[in-house]
Design a protein around this motif. Structure first.
Motif, PDB file in Angstrom:
ATOM      1  N   CYS A 155       0.817  -1.214   0.000  1.00 53.95           N
ATOM      2  CA  CYS A 155       0.000   0.000   0.000  1.00 53.95           C
ATOM      3  C   CYS A 155       0.851   1.265   0.000  1.00 53.95           C
ATOM      4  CB  CYS A 155      -0.939  -0.011   1.209  1.00 53.95           C
ATOM      5  SG  CYS A 155      -2.158  -1.363   1.144  1.00 53.95           S
ATOM      6  N   ASP A 156       0.189   2.398  -0.213  1.00 54.83           N
ATOM      7  CA  ASP A 156       0.842   3.702  -0.212  1.00 54.83           C
ATOM      8  C   ASP A 156       0.589   4.478   1.067  1.00 54.83           C
ATOM      9  OD1 ASP A 156       1.925   3.706  -2.963  1.00 54.83           O
ATOM     10  OD2 ASP A 156      -0.193   3.632  -3.529  1.00 54.83           O
ATOM     11  N   LEU A 157      -0.467   4.141   1.799  1.00 54.42           N
ATOM     12  CA  LEU A 157      -0.782   4.778   3.085  1.00 54.42           C
ATOM     13  C   LEU A 157      -1.788   3.909   3.813  1.00 54.42           C
ATOM     14  CD1 LEU A 157      -3.404   7.631   2.728  1.00 54.42           C
ATOM     15  CD2 LEU A 157      -2.656   6.312   0.730  1.00 54.42           C
ATOM     16  N   GLY A 158      -1.940   4.177   5.141  1.00 49.36           N
ATOM     17  CA  GLY A 158      -2.864   3.348   5.899  1.00 49.36           C
ATOM     18  C   GLY A 158      -3.411   4.029   7.139  1.00 49.36           C
ATOM     19  N   LEU A 159      -4.609   3.578   7.550  1.00 48.21           N
ATOM     20  CA  LEU A 159      -5.262   3.992   8.790  1.00 48.21           C
ATOM     21  C   LEU A 159      -5.513   2.741   9.612  1.00 48.21           C
ATOM     22  CD1 LEU A 159      -8.074   6.362   7.389  1.00 48.21           C
ATOM     23  CD2 LEU A 159      -5.700   6.939   7.911  1.00 48.21           C
ATOM     24  N   VAL A 186      -0.944  12.503   6.277  1.00 50.37           N
ATOM     25  CA  VAL A 186      -2.090  11.629   6.538  1.00 50.37           C
ATOM     26  C   VAL A 186      -2.805  12.065   7.816  1.00 50.37           C
ATOM     27  CG1 VAL A 186      -2.835   9.250   6.938  1.00 50.37           C
ATOM     28  CG2 VAL A 186      -0.928   9.691   5.381  1.00 50.37           C
ATOM     29  N   ALA A 187      -2.027  12.330   8.870  1.00 52.52           N
ATOM     30  CA  ALA A 187      -2.615  12.708  10.160  1.00 52.52           C
ATOM     31  C   ALA A 187      -3.410  13.998  10.055  1.00 52.52           C
ATOM     32  CB  ALA A 187      -1.513  12.851  11.206  1.00 52.52           C
ATOM     33  N   ASN A 188      -2.859  15.000   9.395  1.00 52.70           N
ATOM     34  CA  ASN A 188      -3.561  16.273   9.246  1.00 52.70           C
ATOM     35  C   ASN A 188      -4.830  16.109   8.416  1.00 52.70           C
ATOM     36  OD1 ASN A 188      -1.784  17.868  10.778  1.00 52.70           O
ATOM     37  ND2 ASN A 188      -0.413  18.139   9.044  1.00 52.70           N
ATOM     38  N   ALA A 189      -4.757  15.278   7.387  1.00 57.17           N
ATOM     39  CA  ALA A 189      -5.923  15.072   6.527  1.00 57.17           C
ATOM     40  C   ALA A 189      -7.065  14.393   7.265  1.00 57.17           C
ATOM     41  CB  ALA A 189      -5.531  14.252   5.303  1.00 57.17           C
ATOM     42  N   PHE A 190      -6.755  13.563   8.262  1.00 57.84           N
ATOM     43  CA  PHE A 190      -7.826  12.875   8.990  1.00 57.84           C
ATOM     44  C   PHE A 190      -8.698  13.858   9.779  1.00 57.84           C
ATOM     45  CE2 PHE A 190      -9.849  10.327  12.261  1.00 57.84           C
ATOM     46  CZ  PHE A 190     -10.302   9.247  11.516  1.00 57.84           C
ATOM     47  N   ARG A 206       1.522   0.630  13.019  1.00 59.00           N
ATOM     48  CA  ARG A 206       1.750   1.918  12.343  1.00 59.00           C
ATOM     49  C   ARG A 206       3.231   2.240  12.220  1.00 59.00           C
ATOM     50  NH1 ARG A 206       2.659   6.602  15.797  1.00 59.00           N
ATOM     51  NH2 ARG A 206       2.043   6.217  17.966  1.00 59.00           N
ATOM     52  N   ARG A 207       3.999   1.914  13.233  1.00 58.54           N
ATOM     53  CA  ARG A 207       5.435   2.200  13.154  1.00 58.54           C
ATOM     54  C   ARG A 207       6.113   1.326  12.099  1.00 58.54           C
ATOM     55  NH1 ARG A 207       9.871   2.470  18.104  1.00 58.54           N
ATOM     56  NH2 ARG A 207      11.732   2.179  16.806  1.00 58.54           N
ATOM     57  N   GLU A 208       5.810   0.040  12.111  1.00 61.11           N
ATOM     58  CA  GLU A 208       6.498  -0.877  11.201  1.00 61.11           C
ATOM     59  C   GLU A 208       6.034  -0.673   9.762  1.00 61.11           C
ATOM     60  OE1 GLU A 208       8.995  -2.310  12.344  1.00 61.11           O
ATOM     61  OE2 GLU A 208       8.588  -2.063  14.485  1.00 61.11           O
ATOM     62  N   ALA A 209       4.758  -0.367   9.549  1.00 59.98           N
ATOM     63  CA  ALA A 209       4.294  -0.073   8.196  1.00 59.98           C
ATOM     64  C   ALA A 209       4.964   1.186   7.671  1.00 59.98           C
ATOM     65  CB  ALA A 209       2.775   0.073   8.177  1.00 59.98           C
ATOM     66  N   THR A 210       5.062   2.220   8.522  1.00 54.66           N
ATOM     67  CA  THR A 210       5.718   3.463   8.114  1.00 54.66           C
ATOM     68  C   THR A 210       7.176   3.205   7.762  1.00 54.66           C
ATOM     69  OG1 THR A 210       4.225   4.839   9.444  1.00 54.66           O
ATOM     70  CG2 THR A 210       6.371   5.768   8.883  1.00 54.66           C
ATOM     71  N   VAL A 214       5.174   2.808   4.098  1.00 51.00           N
ATOM     72  CA  VAL A 214       3.729   3.009   4.002  1.00 51.00           C
ATOM     73  C   VAL A 214       3.300   3.939   5.138  1.00 51.00           C
ATOM     74  CG1 VAL A 214       1.470   1.896   3.835  1.00 51.00           C
ATOM     75  CG2 VAL A 214       3.530   0.649   3.110  1.00 51.00           C
ATOM     76  N   PRO A 215       3.209   5.252   4.911  1.00 52.93           N
ATOM     77  CA  PRO A 215       2.870   6.171   6.002  1.00 52.93           C
ATOM     78  C   PRO A 215       1.518   5.808   6.624  1.00 52.93           C
ATOM     79  CG  PRO A 215       2.677   7.255   3.870  1.00 52.93           C
ATOM     80  CD  PRO A 215       3.355   5.954   3.626  1.00 52.93           C
ATOM     81  N   THR A 216       1.531   5.572   7.929  1.00 55.08           N
ATOM     82  CA  THR A 216       0.361   5.016   8.616  1.00 55.08           C
ATOM     83  C   THR A 216       0.136   5.748   9.926  1.00 55.08           C
ATOM     84  OG1 THR A 216       0.748   2.832   7.639  1.00 55.08           O
ATOM     85  CG2 THR A 216      -0.627   2.903   9.615  1.00 55.08           C
ATOM     86  N   ILE A 217      -1.134   5.971  10.254  1.00 54.83           N
ATOM     87  CA  ILE A 217      -1.504   6.572  11.531  1.00 54.83           C
ATOM     88  C   ILE A 217      -2.404   5.620  12.299  1.00 54.83           C
ATOM     89  CG2 ILE A 217      -1.325   8.904  10.589  1.00 54.83           C
ATOM     90  CD1 ILE A 217      -4.435   8.993  10.588  1.00 54.83           C
TER      91      ILE A 217
END
Length: 359
Positions: A155-159, A186-190, A206-210, A214-217
């Motif tokens: 993926c390119d990003l995740g929640l 991502v965080a600001n957009a949420f 979230r840490r390991e995906a990032t 994959v930037p994840t929050i």
């Protein structure tokens, strides 16, 4: 959205160019072509009887090119609010004009979900401390590895949706590594009011995906063992805002929450803890603004002959509060985070408008 906002920290955009073509989403044993939606039960482990433990996954691949975004929930098996967020996005939203791909993982910790407990049963391991996993490691690491490799890493990003643990409740907020430019986007957009900054513990999804690119929050919302409709609806709005920011839904606007505070390492924050055992009466709800010296709660014995008063050591926001009113000395009562003056004034104005509207 500005050109700068559309680019990540390496100067590369996650948004498709006009020449890009949609691509299939592939995983071990499967393929979802553009324009297709698949509901998959994907094997991640086995029971004592040798029967498969299967993860429910819905993959929606749009007809137009765009980013691939995952939504995950229930890494802790008793945290249910996020399950409903992921299910509604996957099965109730109209994805006719989706640009990109959604990977929807409503229940990561299937054994914990079935047992309705936080951790993986039997060995009591935390799946959310087991990423990115290991194909030859413990049962938790093997499950994490299959999830990470097949459904997160592409993926390119995740929640990643969570709630507080049993007996406590959280106001809706985001946890994110705000020093990472793409994660901060991502965080600001949420569009939550509160962001708690930090990269997260080792092994957390979230840490390991990032770290895998994959930037994840993490989205925290409410309490375990229940659906809370108001929080689910707010999380759905935040999800739509992220999709708009990254171009998956181009007809929607990116949201602004009205006020926001980012709690970083320089901000004062603390868990207030009980100094006496007994029964707790909370005097403020989650999300409340309390002032230095305010009585947050009182603790009394069964006879109400003694009481311990817990006061706010500084002015701040109650991000998390106790739901189970029974405590031993040392048990956490509430999570208090400091607000800067500008944010406090915005929150005070919001409270005044709410009070005025309900009179």
């Amino acid at each position: 959205m500005t050109d700068d906002a559309a680019a990540d920290d390496e100067g590369q955009s996650l948004l498709p160019g006009p020449e890009d073509e949609p691509e299939p989403f592939t995983y071990d044993g499967g393929r979802v072509d553009p324009g297709e939606t698949q509901n998959v039960r994907y094997g991640v482990s086995e029971t004592y009887l040798g029967e498969p433990v299967r993860l429910p996954v819905t993959i929606v691949n749009g007809e137009r090119a765009g980013p691939t975004m995952f939504l995950s929930a229930a890494a802790h098996g008793d945290e249910l609010n996020g399950i409903e967020v992921v299910r509604e996005v996957a099965h109730e939203w109209d994805h006719t004009d989706l640009a990109g791909t959604l990977v929807c993982l409503p229940v990561l910790n299937v054994p914990g979900f079935i047992a309705q407990q936080r951790y993986l049963p039997i060995y009591d391991r935390d799946l959310n401390r087991s990423f990115p996993g290991d194909p030859e490691g413990t049962s938790a690491k093997r499950i994490a590895n299959r999830i990470h490799r097949n459904f997160l890493e592409p993926c390119d990003l995740g929640l990643d949706f969570h709630t507080s643990t049993r007996g406590r409740t959280n106001t809706l907020h985001v946890r994110a590594d705000m020093e990472h430019q793409r994660v901060a986007r991502v965080a600001n957009a949420f569009a939550s009011n509160v962001i708690i900054a930090g990269e997260g513990p080792s092994g957390a999804l979230r840490r390991e995906a990032t770290e895998a690119g994959v930037p994840t929050i993490t989205v925290e919302m409410g309490e375990a063992h229940r659906f809370q409709r108001d929080l689910i609806d707010r999380a759905l709005a935040g999800t739509l805002s992220v999709m708009a920011e990254f171009g998956l839904r181009d007809e929607e606007a990116v949201a602004w929450p009205g006020w926001r505070t980012v709690v970083d390492g320089s901000a004062e924050k603390t868990w207030l803890r009980a100094d006496a055992g007994g029964l707790v009466e909370m005097h403020h709800e989650r999300g409340s603004l309390v002032y230095e010296g305010d009585t947050v709660c009182t603790i009394t014995n069964p006879f109400k002959t003694d009481s311990a008063v817990v006061k706010a050591p500084f002015t701040g926001l109650l991000v998390g509060v106790l739901e189970n009113p029974l405590v031993y000395p040392g048990n956490p009562l509430c999570h208090l985070v400091e607000l800067d003056g500008r944010t406090r004034r915005a929150l005070e104005r919001e409270g005044e408008r709410t009070s005025g509207g309900s009179a």
